[in-house]
Scaffold this active site. Structure first.
Site, PDB file in Angstrom:
ATOM      1  CD  GLU A 196      -2.630  -1.137   2.660  1.00 55.49           C
ATOM      2  OE1 GLU A 196      -3.658  -1.836   2.710  1.00 55.49           O
ATOM      3  OE2 GLU A 196      -2.207  -0.456   3.622  1.00 55.49           O
ATOM      4  CG  HIS A 228      -0.146   0.818   5.824  1.00 49.53           C
ATOM      5  ND1 HIS A 228      -1.283   0.402   6.468  1.00 49.53           N
ATOM      6  CD2 HIS A 228       0.883   0.348   6.571  1.00 49.53           C
ATOM      7  CE1 HIS A 228      -0.964  -0.285   7.551  1.00 49.53           C
ATOM      8  NE2 HIS A 228       0.351  -0.326   7.636  1.00 49.53           N
TER       9      HIS A 228
END
Length: 255
Positions: free
Chosen positions: A230, A233
């Site tokens: 991600e 993140h």
């Protein structure tokens, strides 16, 4: 990925929340004393708390999100303030999608993932996947680092255009297009254009890859570590509660 999963630490999309097998897990706690409301520490941050809204991969407000605010441990918030100061000099502000996530939110994700017929948000977040494979392909975990309080999901807001910086993909997109190494090398910052991992032949441009790297570089400079799945993140590398998960709801903390 072969390490033991940290017991009861939560659930999140693609979340790297594993722990060493000899890690002792502390009992769940409602204690908020080491947390702050993120905008108190980072007043320039823009909040778009997706799990308080219905625009998320579930399609409902997520349990445990009582107010559209973000909470983090004091240490993580202080480090994020340094990131904010850094990117402001480059013409950007931080935009926060999620930070601390309570166990109720985790449990809500689990129920949703088990309810296979509910695919209301499939066109927006996982059009290339059958919902039944989300656990099998580890897009949904039964544990999450967000419940430890030092993880944040975020992007950059361009102050010149007054729009989000174009990252070439939406937050919480289930697919390889969300990986930091999609179409480039995040270690060197080199754009390669290699989109072979995309099942639908999607791609991102050199500018979109560069924008992801601007965020990544700023986060790494100030003590956060990324994950491989991600681009949005990050977790504080020296998080203060690596073995604790918290259960209090997301709402403005009393000063």
């Amino acid at each position: 990925m072969n390490a033991a999963i940290l017991s009861f630490c939560g659930i999140v999309l693609f979340d790297a929340c594993r722990a060493k097998s000899d890690t002792q897990v502390v009992s769940p706690t409602e204690d908020t004393r080491q947390f702050v409301t993120l905008t108190d520490a980072v007043p320039d941050a823009i909040l778009e708390i997706r799990y308080f809204s219905t625009y998320n991969f579930v399609g409902d407000r997520i349990d445990g999100y009582l107010e559209p605010t973000a909470l983090m441990t004091k240490q993580a918030a202080d480090s994020l303030k340094a990131v904010s100061d850094d990117v402001k000099k480059q013409g950007y502000r931080l935009k926060i999608y999620d930070a601390y996530r309570p166990q109720k939110g985790v449990d809500h994700f689990v129920r949703w993932a088990q309810n296979i017929p509910d695919t209301r948000m499939k066109p927006y977040f996982y059009p290339d996947l059958d919902k039944s494979v989300l656990f099998e392909q580890e897009y949904i975990y039964e544990r999450s680092g967000h419940t430890r309080g030092s993880t944040v999901d975020l992007t950059l807001f361009d102050m010149a255009t007054e729009k989000e910086l174009d990252m070439g993909g939406t937050f919480d997109w289930f697919g390889p297009e969300s990986h930091p190494d999609f179409c480039g090398n995040p270690e060197t910052g080199e754009y390669t254009g290699n989109n072979s991992k995309s099942p639908a032949g999607r791609s991102i441009t050199a500018e979109q890859f560069r924008n992801r790297m601007i965020l990544r570089a700023a986060m790494l400079r100030h003590g956060f570590k990324p994950i491989t799945t991600e681009w949005w993140h990050f977790t504080l590398a020296n998080e203060p509660f690596p073995d604790t998960y918290f259960t209090f709801p997301v709402r403005q903390l009393k000063k």
